[in-house]
Design a protein around this motif. Structure first.
Motif, short mmCIF file in Angstrom:
data_model
loop_
_atom_site.label_atom_id
_atom_site.label_comp_id
_atom_site.label_asym_id
_atom_site.label_seq_id
_atom_site.Cartn_x
_atom_site.Cartn_y
_atom_site.Cartn_z
N LEU A 202 0.83 -1.21 0.00
CA LEU A 202 0.00 0.00 0.00
C LEU A 202 0.86 1.26 0.00
N THR A 203 2.01 1.21 0.65
CA THR A 203 2.94 2.34 0.62
C THR A 203 3.38 2.61 -0.81
N GLU A 204 3.62 1.54 -1.57
CA GLU A 204 4.00 1.71 -2.98
C GLU A 204 2.84 2.26 -3.80
N VAL A 205 1.62 1.83 -3.50
CA VAL A 205 0.44 2.36 -4.19
C VAL A 205 0.32 3.86 -3.92
N VAL A 206 0.45 4.26 -2.66
CA VAL A 206 0.36 5.68 -2.30
C VAL A 206 1.49 6.47 -2.98
N ALA A 207 2.68 5.90 -3.05
CA ALA A 207 3.80 6.57 -3.71
C ALA A 207 3.51 6.75 -5.20
N TRP A 208 2.92 5.74 -5.84
CA TRP A 208 2.56 5.84 -7.26
C TRP A 208 1.56 6.98 -7.46
N ILE A 209 0.54 7.03 -6.62
CA ILE A 209 -0.45 8.09 -6.70
C ILE A 209 0.22 9.45 -6.47
N ARG B 265 -10.44 11.48 -8.59
CA ARG B 265 -9.62 11.46 -9.80
C ARG B 265 -8.13 11.22 -9.55
N LEU B 266 -7.82 10.60 -8.43
CA LEU B 266 -6.43 10.21 -8.18
C LEU B 266 -6.07 8.99 -9.02
N ILE B 267 -7.07 8.19 -9.33
CA ILE B 267 -6.94 7.13 -10.33
C ILE B 267 -7.95 7.47 -11.41
N ASP B 268 -7.44 7.72 -12.61
CA ASP B 268 -8.32 8.12 -13.70
C ASP B 268 -8.16 7.17 -14.88
N SER B 269 -8.96 7.38 -15.90
CA SER B 269 -8.94 6.46 -17.04
C SER B 269 -7.59 6.44 -17.75
N LEU B 270 -6.88 7.55 -17.75
CA LEU B 270 -5.58 7.59 -18.42
C LEU B 270 -4.53 6.75 -17.71
N GLY B 271 -4.60 6.69 -16.40
CA GLY B 271 -3.60 5.94 -15.64
C GLY B 271 -4.07 4.58 -15.16
N PHE B 272 -5.31 4.21 -15.47
CA PHE B 272 -5.87 3.00 -14.90
C PHE B 272 -5.13 1.74 -15.34
N LEU B 273 -4.79 1.63 -16.61
CA LEU B 273 -4.05 0.44 -17.05
C LEU B 273 -2.68 0.36 -16.40
N PHE C 56 -2.03 1.53 -13.51
CA PHE C 56 -2.31 1.17 -12.13
C PHE C 56 -2.56 -0.33 -11.99
N ILE C 57 -3.26 -0.92 -12.95
CA ILE C 57 -3.47 -2.36 -12.93
C ILE C 57 -2.15 -3.10 -13.00
N VAL C 58 -1.24 -2.64 -13.85
CA VAL C 58 0.09 -3.26 -13.95
C VAL C 58 0.82 -3.16 -12.61
N LEU C 59 0.71 -2.03 -11.94
CA LEU C 59 1.31 -1.87 -10.61
C LEU C 59 0.73 -2.88 -9.63
#
Length: 92
Positions: free
Chosen positions: A8-15, A35-43, A45-48
Motif C-alpha cells: 500500500l505504501t507503494e500504491v500511495v507513492a505511485w499516486i 480522480r487520483l486514479i483516472d482512465s488515463l492511468g488506470f491500465l 495502475f493495474i500493472v502496478l
C-alpha cells in the motif's frame, strides 16, 4: 511493516508521483471520485497492482469498486486471499 502495508505504501507513492498535490490519502478516500486514479492511468495502475500482488488482475471480470479506496485495494489484492471480495461462490 507487513507485506500489505509495504504494498500500500507503494500504491500511495505511485499516486503521489502522478498527483503531488494529493497529501494524506486516507484508507477509505475514494480514489476514483477524487480522480487520483483516472482512465488515463488506470491500465498503468493495474500493472502496478499485478506487480505488487504477484498475480494477474482479471480484467474481464474486473470490479471497479475493488480500486475505489486503499482499504478496498488491500482487501482485493493484498490480503492473501485467492479470491477478490466481489467474487461470489455457491456452496457445494
Amino acid at each position: 511493516m507487513s507485506a500489505a502495508a509495504a504494498e500500500l505504501t507503494e500504491v500511495v507513492a505511485w499516486i503521489g508521483r502522478r498527483h503531488p498535490e494529493a497529501a494524506g490519502i486516507g484508507p477509505d478516500d475514494d480514489l476514483i471520485e477524487s480522480r487520483l486514479i483516472d482512465s488515463l492511468g488506470f491500465l498503468e495502475f493495474i500493472v502496478l497492482i499485478e506487480r505488487l500482488s504477484g498475480r494477474p488482475v482479471d480484467v474481464e471480470n474486473l470490479d471497479l469498486d475493488d480500486f475505489r479506496s486503499l482499504s478496498r485495494i488491500e482487501r482485493a489484492f493484498f490480503s492473501g486471499r485467492d479470491r477478490r471480495p466481489s467474487d461470489r461462490s455457491s456452496a457445494g
